[in-house]
Every structure is written in C-alpha cells, then in structure tokens.
Motif scaffolding. Sequence first.
Motif, short mmCIF file in Angstrom:
data_model
loop_
_atom_site.label_atom_id
_atom_site.label_comp_id
_atom_site.label_asym_id
_atom_site.label_seq_id
_atom_site.Cartn_x
_atom_site.Cartn_y
_atom_site.Cartn_z
N GLY A 82 16.35 -44.54 4.30
CA GLY A 82 16.51 -43.28 4.44
C GLY A 82 17.50 -42.91 5.11
O GLY A 82 17.32 -43.07 6.78
N ILE A 83 18.39 -41.98 4.85
CA ILE A 83 19.24 -41.29 5.64
C ILE A 83 19.16 -39.76 5.65
O ILE A 83 18.88 -39.52 5.17
N GLN A 84 18.70 -40.21 7.51
CA GLN A 84 18.39 -38.33 7.24
C GLN A 84 18.46 -37.04 7.52
O GLN A 84 18.31 -35.77 6.33
N GLY A 85 19.92 -37.80 6.86
CA GLY A 85 20.75 -36.16 6.91
C GLY A 85 20.63 -34.94 8.10
O GLY A 85 20.91 -33.69 7.06
N VAL A 125 18.50 -45.36 -1.92
CA VAL A 125 19.05 -44.96 -1.53
C VAL A 125 18.42 -43.57 -1.01
O VAL A 125 18.16 -42.78 -2.16
N ALA A 126 17.92 -42.56 0.01
CA ALA A 126 16.93 -41.14 -0.35
C ALA A 126 17.90 -40.39 1.12
O ALA A 126 18.69 -41.39 2.93
N ILE A 127 17.65 -39.75 0.87
CA ILE A 127 18.40 -39.25 2.07
C ILE A 127 17.33 -37.84 2.42
O ILE A 127 16.68 -36.82 1.23
N THR A 128 16.87 -37.90 3.40
CA THR A 128 15.32 -38.05 3.40
C THR A 128 14.99 -36.36 4.90
O THR A 128 14.06 -35.87 4.52
N ARG A 174 15.92 -40.31 -3.94
CA ARG A 174 15.41 -38.57 -3.59
C ARG A 174 16.61 -37.93 -2.93
O ARG A 174 17.09 -38.82 -2.00
N VAL A 175 16.63 -36.18 -2.63
CA VAL A 175 17.33 -35.69 -1.74
C VAL A 175 15.55 -34.78 -1.38
O VAL A 175 15.72 -34.08 -2.01
N THR A 176 15.55 -34.80 0.31
CA THR A 176 14.68 -34.06 0.64
C THR A 176 15.20 -33.30 1.90
O THR A 176 16.47 -33.24 2.70
N PHE A 177 15.66 -31.67 1.51
CA PHE A 177 15.57 -30.58 2.49
C PHE A 177 14.51 -30.58 4.01
O PHE A 177 13.52 -30.81 3.83
#
Length: 369
Positions: free
Chosen positions: A227-230, A256-259, A322-325
């Motif tokens: 997970g790349i936090q972003g 890879v997920a943007i978490t 996944r892309v999580t805000f």
Amino acid sequence: MKRKWSLLIIAALISGCAGNRKIGRAPASLKEAFKNDFLIGTALSAGQIGERDAGARVLVPQQFNAITPENVMKCEAIHPQWNRYDYKLADEYVNYGSRRQMFIVGHTLIWHSQLPGFVHRIKSPDSLRLFMQQHIHTIASRYAGRVNSWDVVNEALNEDGTLRRSVFFEKLGPSYIAEAFKLAAEAAPGTLLYYNDYNIEQPAKRRGAIELIRKIQASGARIDGVGIQGHWHLGQVPFRDLEQSIADFSALGIKVAITELDINVLPRPKNMSGAEVSQKFASDPEMNPYPNGLPAALEEQLAKDYEQLFKILVKYKQQISRVTFWGVHDGQSWLNNWPIPGRTNYPLLFDRQGRPKPAYYRVLAVGEK
C-alpha cells in the motif's frame, strides 16, 4: 435537518453529474466509473461507522465499494490491555461493510504508533513476541472470512529506506515483519495481506520497501500487496516516481494499492517530514490561510492534480487493486488537525457539506472514458 441535508447532497450529485453526462443516463458514482479498473475506497471514522454523519451516510454506499477504518482497529482501541480486547467498534465497522457488500480492509495489525501503554512497558523479547502472536491471532482469526484485506505491518521504514527502530525492531529484530505476515496468514488464510507505508514512491524509501518485500517473500511468508499511502501536497504530487514505483512493486509479483489518498492544500511547516503522525507544530494563523474557503485557482490545481493522478492509475489498472481516500469529505480529514491543530483543509473530493467539488467531476470523467 439530517434528512434534508441528505436530500440536498443527492440533488447536488444528480445536478452536477447531469452536466457531465448525457441526459437520460443514471447518475454516476466513483465506484461505477472505475468498476472495470479497481476498487474505490474511503476511510471511516467512528461516527461514520455508527452512521451519525448524515452526509457520509449517503455518500459512502453511493460512491465507494471499499472501506478502511481510521482508528477503531488500531491496537490502542481494540486491545487496550494485555488480557482485554474491545471489539465493539471494530464489530460495528465489519458489520457496516458486510451489510453493504463492501470490500473490508483491516487497519492495522502491527504499527509502532497508537499502541496502548502496556506494550511499551513490556521488558523481554519473549513477552513482546507473545503479545504479537496473541494480538495477530486473536484479531485476524475473529474477522477471518469477513475482513478481505489486512494492513499487516504499517510504516516500518525510515525515509532513507532503513528499518525504523520501533519497539518491535528493538526487541525482536528485523525478522518481526516476516513473522507478522506468517501469523496473519495462519489466522486468516483467505485474507489478502499488505505492507502499508507513506513516501515509498520516493526512490530511497522505495528501495528499502523492495528489499523488505523480498525478504518477506524469501522467508516463506505470504505477502499479496503493498500500500502506497498517497499523502501528497498540492502541485507536488510525485507522478513520475509513482509510475516507477507501481512498475517496480508489481514486478515483485504483488498488487499495488493507494491506501490513504489525500492532497494537502495548506502550507507545510519547515522541517516537516513525510506523514509521521508524531510530528506536532504550534498553531499559526499564517499556516491556516483559507479558513473561509479555498481560492478558485487552488481549487483548479487540486482538480488538475487529481485528474492527472487518476489517469496514471487507470494506465496501470492491471497492477492496482484499490484506491482509497483517507476520509469521506473535507470536514473529516485528519489534515485539519495534523500536523497543526485547528486548521481548515480541503484535501478530498467532497466538501464539508458532502457536496462534490470540481476535482470529483474531473476524476469521474477519467473513469467514464
């Protein structure tokens, strides 16, 4: 008033989407726009899990198909004493997602921060190892088959890519990370297991993360993704480094997920580094320049940043799960109080009233192409 607010949010979404879609088509949502690409998630506060936030009550099931808990599964909340667990809010969270058939993320099993005091008072390596074993087994097995993915270890790296000298590292050595993944796999064999961290798209920390993942794999432990936090900043989203990171991490055979996605629009204090939660700075009016609203030029920059980001994410959709805000709307964002308390930030796609911002429509347009 709550029902009226919910209806206003729905009306705003329908009205806004009508201007971006052909007349007669159903209103769009983020989860619909990217349904063939990746999951779209959001982080939930305790109040939102309990459905006390009227705006989120409408927006979450309408816009998102994945959820992450902000705090209710962190150790200090779910395991406050050695022999006591408090599952009330975590159970509410899992039930919330299950009722709506959402992808449920557990966050997080092992993290150096937000630990209850008793963990720091543990003296011997054997006792700390026993704590880790019991903590992971008890919690992961309780939600096995219901939680779809766990952030097994969170933020174990320094900015230069070396291992953080956390309480776990100091007493158990670097092998604690692979051990945590093995324990999680045993307790919840059908659950996806991720390593999660901030700034791991940056070259030095990325190298450390790659080395860490390879060691986990070499140990025989299962790791399914990173997970790349972003947590990025307006006008400074590291697009090129992000693309390279997606390629490098996926080459390891993992997703890879943007978490924890948000884009900070406020000034950063000097000497601030990454997204380390322990950083605190004093209040200063100059560091809170937009208490009454974001200027149009910055609103446009935010929309451009999000648009370019999602174009990249769609480009690599085969590698991204996944892309999580990190939050549903601006009023909820942790960036209002970190690293300086009492500020007014605007980092998400929905404003404080739950209304879609220009950035929302730009992101939606990327998904609809």
